[in-house]
Design an enzyme around this catalytic site. Structure first.
Site, short mmCIF file in Angstrom:
data_model
loop_
_atom_site.label_atom_id
_atom_site.label_comp_id
_atom_site.label_asym_id
_atom_site.label_seq_id
_atom_site.Cartn_x
_atom_site.Cartn_y
_atom_site.Cartn_z
N SER A 145 0.74 -1.23 -0.03
CA SER A 145 -0.05 -0.11 0.07
C SER A 145 0.81 1.07 0.15
CB SER A 145 -0.92 -0.13 1.18
OG SER A 145 -0.04 0.23 2.24
N LYS A 146 0.37 2.21 -0.09
CA LYS A 146 1.06 3.73 -0.06
C LYS A 146 2.00 3.79 0.86
CE LYS A 146 -1.50 6.19 -3.22
NZ LYS A 146 -0.97 5.33 -4.37
N ARG A 147 1.88 3.34 2.09
CA ARG A 147 2.79 3.32 3.15
C ARG A 147 4.06 2.79 2.81
NH1 ARG A 147 2.69 -0.83 7.05
NH2 ARG A 147 0.97 -2.31 6.01
#
Ligand code: GLU
Length: 484
Positions: free
Chosen positions: A245-247
């Site tokens: 994911s984005k993180r």
């Protein structure tokens, strides 16, 4: 020419994710390996979530990656009549039926399933409704959905090219909707209708679709077509094995572009996310053509691939170093422009200078963003000196004297190429009885504001005599002022 036909079928509901791009790549490699055709299809029947600008972006991302397709893009939204026609045919052949159950009618079963933590299965309410009942429903203004009539017992076996046989209990598959009441097809139906009508021979796609495959196979059986072969490629997980994911940083092709990656590096990196080419252990650098020549679905692993940002960085830095210089300059232009180092169109002389700068700086940078950032002092005088560097190299005894002497020596030079300045520094260090390092470190800080970077004499040659001398004197002035 083989009859292999594969497709990449993204939904235009967001940017092209690394997982999707890798699916596109595997399809591309398989098509080129087998001499088949690679087809681009846009799964845009989810009218609420699909957006035309995402189609443009998907296409731009695929083009940037160099994954050219032979046919398409075909848009599902332009093929709605086909899905209706095929669904109606199945109804006429009694392989599908109209269902008039309202959401409310089915909601009780749904809540019970939820309470019991079971998957909801449609109970078959409208399987056998009579023409009279149908007529009555229609008069009530009810619009039906079309459901596939599915077997209640037995198993459906998916013969996956990567995973082998995977069995699904038919009891777990209800009479699912193939055409919604608004006339739009569901994903499973539209997808297999297209695959069948488009003569797709191999459906290579993400593992998350494996559970959809028995439903698509049941549709194909009902439609009376031969099944394509299926190959479900493994997920890409974050290093901690969680969903990417984005993180975890960039996840879309557009983001990788913005971070300054080269398409060849991203392609090469993605190919190894799930494909084990075999051969030499440290053989990891491949062009698209080399990969296509070697690609084999049998060498795609079953287990999840782990995304490793450092490996991508390493690969990108490799491609930055070996890239054709003009091509690298072209790729780097937007980044240099963004950092206000240049303004296009460039004059000839500016282009040549940029080329020299990039060739000097590229040896030690991992991305085009870093490349532009690390080129700052070639275009600007207003940099500050690295603080640690100041303590270590400027505030040492005699530095001002050395800098002034170096400046004086250089200011008389006729030619200012790398070898000449290097010789001057060697002879000066001899004269002063100090190591060349004692001269080089403060000089680097004076010329670039930094403590590390490309070869100092190359930097000097590129900056030229005037700027070099000016910056050495400026640094001397700075040190004197700090001491005063
Ligand atoms: N539109 C689907 C997706 O993007 C395609 C799945 C498939 O390849 O069948 O996940």
């Amino acid at each position: 020419m083989s009859d292999v036909r594969v497709r990449f079928a993204p939904s235009p509901t967001g940017e092209l994710h690394i997982g999707g791009a890798r699916t596109a790549l595997f399809n591309y490699l398989f098509a080129y390996n087998t001499g088949g055709k690679f087809i681009l299809r846009i799964d845009d029947t989810d009218l609420e979530r699909s957006r035309p600008d995402y189609i443009d972006k998907l296409i731009a991302s695929l083009q940037w990656l160099g994954l050219n397709w032979h046919e398409g893009p075909y848009c599902q939204s332009e093929r709605l009549d086909e899905y209706t026609r095929e669904a109606e045919r199945l109804v006429a052949e009694k392989k599908a039926f109209r269902c008039y159950c309202s959401i409310e009618t089915l909601s009780e079963g749904r809540s019970t399933a939820r309470r019991e933590s079971k998957a909801y299965l449609y109970p078959g309410t409208c399987r056998n409704i009579s023409p009279e009942e149908e007529k009555a429903y229609r008069l009530e203004g009810k619009t039906p959905v079309i459901r596939l009539l599915t077997p209640d017992q037995g198993i459906t076996v998916v013969n996956d090219e990567i995973r082998g046989e995977v069995s699904f209990e038919n009891a777990g598959i209800d009479d699912f909707i193939i055409l919604k009441s608004n006339g739009l097809p569901t994903y499973n139906f539209a997808s297999i209708v297209d695959d069948l009508q488009m003569g797709i021979t191999h459906v290579i796609r993400a593992e998350e679709h494996l559970s959809n495959t028995p439903r698509q196979q049941l549709c194909a059986d009902a439609l009376g077509y031969n099944l394509p072969l299926f190959a479900h490629v493994p997920m890409i997980l974050a290093p901690d094995r969680s969903k990417l994911s984005k993180r975890h940083g960039a996840t879309s092709v557009e983001e990788f572009y913005s971070e300054g990656h080269l398409p060849e590096a991203l392609i090469n990196y993605m190919a190894l996310l799930g494909w084990a080419p075999g051969g030499g252990e440290d053989e990891e650098i491949f062009t698209l053509e080399e990969m296509a020549a070697r690609f084999d679905l049998n060498k795609v692993i079953k287990t999840a691939a782990i995304y490793d940002v450092n490996k991508l960085g390493w690969m990108n830095s490799h491609y930055m170093r070996v890239y054709d210089l003009d091509k690298l300059v072209e790729a780097a232009l937007p980044f240099f422009e963004q950092n206000k180092l240049i303004k296009t169109p460039l004059k000839n002389q500016e282009y040549e200078y940029l080329k020299l700068v990039i060739d000097t700086v590229r040896q030690r940078t991992r991305t085009l963003v870093e490349l532009a950032e690390a080129s700052y002092y070639f275009y600007n005088d207003d940099f500050t000196y690295d603080e640690k560097g100041v303590k270590k190299h400027f505030f040492k005894e005699n530095t001002v004297e050395y800098m002034r002497k170096a400046a004086a020596k250089l200011s008389n030079l006729e030619s200012f190429d790398k070898d000449t300045v290097e010789r001057q520094y060697s002879s000066l260090s001899e004269e002063l009885g100090i190591s060349t390092g004692r001269l080089i470190h403060p000089t680097r800080l004076a010329l670039t504001g930094r403590t590390a970077g490309p070869g100092l004499f190359e930097i000097m040659a590129l900056l030229g005599r005037e700027k070099t001398v000016e910056r050495l004197n400026k640094a001397s002035g700075y040190i004197e002022q700090m001491y005063a």
